[in-house]
Design an enzyme around this catalytic site. Structure first.
Site, short mmCIF file in Angstrom:
data_model
loop_
_atom_site.label_atom_id
_atom_site.label_comp_id
_atom_site.label_asym_id
_atom_site.label_seq_id
_atom_site.Cartn_x
_atom_site.Cartn_y
_atom_site.Cartn_z
N HIS A 84 0.74 -1.11 0.07
CA HIS A 84 0.09 0.23 0.01
C HIS A 84 0.86 1.16 -0.08
CE1 HIS A 84 1.04 -0.14 4.10
NE2 HIS A 84 0.71 1.26 4.41
C1 UD1 Z 1 -1.93 5.31 6.29
C2 UD1 Z 1 -0.65 5.87 6.97
C3 UD1 Z 1 0.50 5.13 6.66
C4 UD1 Z 1 0.03 3.45 7.40
C5 UD1 Z 1 -1.40 3.01 6.58
C6 UD1 Z 1 -1.88 1.89 7.01
C7 UD1 Z 1 -0.01 8.35 6.82
C8 UD1 Z 1 0.77 9.18 6.27
N1 UD1 Z 1 0.05 7.36 6.26
O1 UD1 Z 1 -1.77 5.57 4.87
O2 UD1 Z 1 1.80 5.15 7.55
O3 UD1 Z 1 1.03 2.52 6.74
O4 UD1 Z 1 -2.19 4.24 6.64
O5 UD1 Z 1 -3.19 1.64 6.72
O6 UD1 Z 1 -0.67 8.70 7.90
N2 UD1 Z 1 -9.34 5.09 2.50
C9 UD1 Z 1 -10.29 4.30 2.46
N3 UD1 Z 1 -10.91 4.18 3.68
C10 UD1 Z 1 -10.38 4.19 4.91
C11 UD1 Z 1 -9.15 4.91 4.94
C12 UD1 Z 1 -8.59 5.30 3.73
O7 UD1 Z 1 -11.22 4.14 1.81
O8 UD1 Z 1 -10.96 3.80 5.80
C13 UD1 Z 1 -8.73 5.36 1.11
C14 UD1 Z 1 -9.04 7.10 0.92
O9 UD1 Z 1 -9.35 6.82 -0.44
C15 UD1 Z 1 -7.50 7.59 1.20
C16 UD1 Z 1 -6.53 6.60 0.85
O10 UD1 Z 1 -7.31 5.11 0.99
O11 UD1 Z 1 -7.32 8.48 0.07
C17 UD1 Z 1 -5.31 6.44 1.57
O12 UD1 Z 1 -5.56 6.71 3.03
P1 UD1 Z 1 -4.78 7.51 3.94
O13 UD1 Z 1 -5.36 7.63 5.39
O14 UD1 Z 1 -4.42 9.02 3.24
O15 UD1 Z 1 -3.23 6.71 3.71
P2 UD1 Z 1 -2.89 5.29 3.76
O16 UD1 Z 1 -2.23 5.06 2.52
O17 UD1 Z 1 -3.98 4.41 4.38
#
Ligand code: UD1
Length: 363
Positions: A207
């Site tokens: 991811h």
């Molecule tokens: C975040 C953390 C990363 C961790 C990861 C574990 C930061 C900078 N990054 O990255 O260190 O390893 O979580 O999962 O804080 N989304 C959903 N549902 C959710 C959450 C996210 O659909 O419940 C989607 C959203 O479209 C979002 C994308 O996933 O844009 C990324 O989510 P985000 O929290 O921004 O970063 P992660 O890549 O999950």
């Protein structure tokens, strides 16, 4: 009575706060421990299932910040968390790991002159293009108590000039959770739910933005997985970021039938899948540590790791992002070339107890 607020935001935070919550229960009447969920991760499968699996109480505060750019997400957490702190006036804020919620809440607390404890301090990938590295550096530079999981963390903090009296080598709270829930995971047979034979499948998680945000690289990554799947079945619980990108790039249907694509999986089922895997291919931070504890072969598709003990002592191989090398390394493990490993120092299930003991004296 001291009031402590622990912050959880994203999936890797929940298993770190759960053992702290349990440890603080031994100080009934001395510590009031409240949980604040920023809502950085909000999907049922990225968040709620972990509260159930880890027996965490319902968060006292839910900030509901959701997704957005880094600035938007961090800023929203800050605005909402400041209101909580002004109202609650806790004696301490605990942040864990390296996600955006970690730095956002540390910054707010420290400007309100509320003490901050960072659990999992001192880890460094030395790669400032990773958002997590920026979060780690900044959080450690303002935290008052820094709890370290492995010796490299001690060296990093000393080199950065953090005073010795703020640094505590206490072990790994995530491994506390693993040890606590291993009997439950062992009682499940999650692999068979996916028609997988124990010890004969590969568990994949990917991811990191650097691996999944470019169409070209993601396509090559999928091609590599397809090739490896000719040898063994793969199970790939897919992170929302990876799923969104695969759909956006039109790659979602390009995985071979020997790859089982699933939604994100709950904590205990995932532990069962980890424990029984022949090999793990990942870019996660936490899974490098969990596989090391369990002695499971792990290949990390990254050029660096902030958790070097998993490579130096554990079963992790840091292969890099050249996918031909990743494929070779995977096939070599499947041919029986296993890396031997040991459990790192103080990864013994008691890290949260040590942290609670220290905090009760300091507060
Ligand atoms: C975040 C953390 C990363 C961790 C990861 C574990 C930061 C900078 N990054 O990255 O260190 O390893 O979580 O999962 O804080 N989304 C959903 N549902 C959710 C959450 C996210 O659909 O419940 C989607 C959203 O479209 C979002 C994308 O996933 O844009 C990324 O989510 P985000 O929290 O921004 O970063 P992660 O890549 O999950």
């Amino acid at each position: 009575m001291k009031k402590i607020i622990s912050v959880v935001g994203a999936r890797p935070n929940f298993m770190k706060v759960a053992p702290l919550h349990k440890a603080f229960r031994n100080y009934d009447g001395q510590i009031e421990h409240l949980i604040c969920h920023t809502g950085q991760h909000y999907d049922e499968k990225m968040s709620k299932v972990f509260f159930n699996d880890l027996e965490l109480p319902k968060p006292r505060f839910y900030l509901g910040v959701g997704s957005g750019s880094h600035a938007e997400q961090t800023a929203r957490v800050m605005i909402e968390f400041e209101k909580v702190l002004q109202e609650e006036k806790p004696d301490l804020v605990i942040v864990v790991g390296d996600v955006n919620s970690t730095i956002a809440c540390s910054l707010v607390a420290s400007k309100l002159h509320i003490k901050v404890a960072h659990v999992e301090a001192g880890l460094r990938s030395f790669d400032r293009t990773m958002p997590e590295e920026i979060n780690r550096l900044l959080t450690d530079s303002i935290a008052d108590y820094l709890f370290v999981t492995e010796k490299s963390g001690l060296e990093n903090l000393r080199r950065e000039g953090v005073p010795e009296n703020k640094i505590f080598f206490t072990g790994n709270v995530m491994i506390d959770s693993l040890i606590n829930y291993l009997p439950k995971a062992s009682a499940l047979d999650t692999p068979s739910c996916y028609s997988l034979e124990k010890g004969k499948y590969i568990l994949v998680t990917l991811h990191r933005p650097s691996n999944v945000d470019s169409r070209d690289y993601l396509e090559k990554l999928i091609h590599m997985l397809n090739t490896v799947s000719e040898k063994r079945k793969l199970i790939f619980p897919i992170h929302p970021r990876t799923k969104n990108n695969m759909q956006k790039f039109g790659l979602y249907d390009s995985l071979c039938s020997n790859i089982i694509l699933t939604e994100p999986i709950g904590y205990i089922d995932f532990l069962s899948l980890t424990q029984n895997a022949e090999l793990i291919i990942t870019d996660s931070g936490g899974i490098q540590e969990e596989s090391t504890y369990l002695g499971i072969q792990c290949i990390t598709v990254r050029n660096n790791t902030e958790r070097p003990v998993t490579v130096e002592v554990g079963t992790n191989q840091l292969i890099g992002t050249d996918l031909a090398k990743v494929e070779d390394a995977a096939l070599s493990v499947l041919n029986g070339n296993f890396k031997k490993g040991r459990i790192p120092e103080l990864w013994d299930g008691r890290a949260a107890d040590r942290i609670a003991e220290i905090l009760i004296k300091q507060l």
